[in-house]
Design an enzyme around this catalytic site. Structure first.
Site, PDB file in Angstrom:
ATOM      1  CB  ALA A  16     -33.514  53.747  -2.327  1.00 24.36           C
ATOM      2  CE  LYS A  17     -30.113  60.116  -6.254  1.00 29.06           C
ATOM      3  NZ  LYS A  17     -28.993  60.769  -5.647  1.00 29.06           N
ATOM      4  NE  ARG A  18     -33.468  48.879  -3.736  1.00 30.06           N
ATOM      5  CZ  ARG A  18     -33.406  49.373  -2.510  1.00 30.06           C
ATOM      6  NH1 ARG A  18     -32.485  50.271  -2.215  1.00 30.06           N
ATOM      7  NH2 ARG A  18     -34.247  48.991  -1.580  1.00 30.06           N
TER       8      ARG A  18
END
Length: 485
Positions: free
Chosen positions: A256-258
């Site tokens: 994910a983007k994190r």
């Protein structure tokens, strides 16, 4: 005669291309090319609400930059077009009606309010439709259609038994039919659902291998029941393992983007080369027989095989991608590297005219990400303000006491040079160290600091002086001497 292998990449135009989507496209491309087949691009835009302006261009641009050139598609055509789902809209309803005639589907007239109430009153999270319209009398159905009552068309799932299918990666998978919901095939707006359009398009486009993420494993029995209802040949399924990201605590979860950049666009903006990204992504879920790591796209086409795809999730490791990027950078010619660096040179240097090839030469072995370049060479455009303490270096044995005389001797030797180029500067400074009876590093450290104002630079004193040119280099050395005095 065996059928020509045909794979398709069918993205929805909903934004940037995620690493998972790109890997699916890559594997579909590699399966087609390794088996002498055809790679098709199809745009799946039936979900009009999620469609993003400009996303189709992003798909084309990403595919082109990644080298995944399709043989058929919306922009180049082919014998199975149109290749955009919304342009095929009128072909889906007749197929759904054919299923109704075969008692494999039915009209559902339930209102949105009734469905919302069903969900609210259910004790089970994610509970499905209660099949209220599944066995409506024919006369009720006809009357509703005559009166223009809005409807959807749902697939009639078997209520007992089980459905099995074979996957090229995960083997035979069996799902109890009682777990399958009567999914919608045609929505109230007349558009097909993703699942239904997928099956119709794959069959009518002669797709032989369906490649997608393992999150679709549980949907596959629904697809197979549709193929069987029509009496069509079932394609080869190739489900790919998930791509995971490393969390701060060492655990892993779906990428994910994190975790960092997750789209092709963002990765290239962060200074990774498209070739390095593709090489790295190819190995996220596939292992070559000889365990090698570096592959060009054409070498991947030669070496790829479905039986090398793993069931286990792959972990996206940004450090490993950076290593790949560094290796790709090192393998370029200095001219190729200079060309790739140009936007980063421009960012750091503006209109300042410096020899790009010489700059590329000092950066090439020391660069793993292109975005690091502006910071590394900013001192060429404008020397930072620096403290005279930088002249002190234990290893080079320079101090604030000996640095002024070392630098003064260096300036005198360099000012006497007739020719200002790398070799002349090099020989001059080596000769100076010999004449002063000190090590090369001792003679060069004060010159490097005065010329750059930095302790860490790509290239040493010789390269920096050569790139700066006589006038600017000597001006900086004189300023350094003033600072010391």
């Amino acid at each position: 005669m065996s059928k020509t292998v045909r794979t398709r990449f069918a993205p929805s135009p909903t934004g940037f291309m995620h690493v998972g989507n790109l890997r699916t496209a890559l594997y579909e491309y590699l399966i087609a090319k390794s088996l002498g087949g055809t790679f098709v691009l199809r745009i799946e835009d039936t979900d009009q609400e999620r469609k993003v302006e400009g996303a189709v261009d992003i798909i084309y641009n990403t595919m082109r930059r990644a080298g995944l050139i399709h043989d058929e598609g919306p922009d180049i055509g082919g014998e199975y077009g149109p290749y955009v789902q919304s342009e095929r809209k009128d072909m889906y309803l007749p197929y759904a009606k054919e299923l109704i005639a075969k008692d494999k589907a039915y009209y559902c007239f339930c209102t949105k309010e009734r469905l919302d109430m069903l969900r609210e009153n259910s004790d089970e999270p994610g509970a499905g439709y209660d099949r209220h319209c599944r066995d409506l009398p024919a006369e009720v159905v006809e009357e509703n259609l005559r009166n223009g009552v809005p409807y959807v068309i749902r697939q009639k799932m078997p209520l007992d038994g089980s459905t099995s299918f074979d996957d090229a990666v995960y083997g035979t998978i069996t799902v109890e039919n009682s777990e399958l919901q009567d999914q919608i095939l045609i929505k109230a707006d007349g558009f097909p659902t993703y699942n239904f359009a997928n099956v119709i398009d794959d069959h009518t486009m002669n797709i032989t291998h369906v490649v997608r993420g393992s999150e679709y494993l549980s949907s596959t029995p629904k697809y197979n029941l549709l193929y069987e209802a029509f009496g069509w040949e079932i394609p080869v399924y190739v489900h790919l393992p998930l791509i995971m990201g490393k969390n701060d605590d060492g655990s892993i979860s779906k990428l994910a983007k994190r975790h960092g950049a997750t789209s092709f666009e963002d990765l290239t903006k962060q200074g990774y080369l498209p070739e390095a990204i593709i090489n790295y992504i190819a190995l996220l879920g596939w292992a070559p027989k000889d365990n090698r790591e570096m592959f060009t796209l054409s070498e991947l086409c030669e070496n790829f095989s479905i039986d090398g795809i793993s069931k286990s999730p792959a972990v996206f490791d940004y450090n490993k991608l950076e290593w790949f990027n560094g290796e790709y950078i090192k393998a370029m010619t200095v001219e190729q590297f200079a060309e790739v660096c140009e936007p980063y040179f421009k960012k750091a240097l503006g209109d300042k005219e410096l020899d790009r090839i010489k700059l590329a030469a000092i950066l090439q072995q020391r660069t793993t990400r292109l975005t690091d370049i502006p910071e590394k060479i900013a001192f060429f455009a404008e020397q930072p303000d620096y403290d005279k303490e930088l002249f002190v270096n234990k290893k080079s044995k320079t101090t604030l006491e000996n640095a002024p005389s070392l630098l003064k001797a260096g300036i005198e030797a360099l000012e006497a040079l007739e020719k200002w180029d790398h070799d002349s500067i090099h020989d001059c400074l080596i000769g100076l160290a010999e004449k002063l009876g000190v090590k090369n590093g001792t003679a060069m450290w004060p010159i490097r600091i005065a010329a750059s104002g930095m302790t860490v630079t790509p290239g040493g004193a010789v390269e920096i002086l050569d790139i700066l040119g006589r006038e600017e280099a000597l001006a900086r050395l004189h300023k350094g001497l003033e600072k010391l005095s």
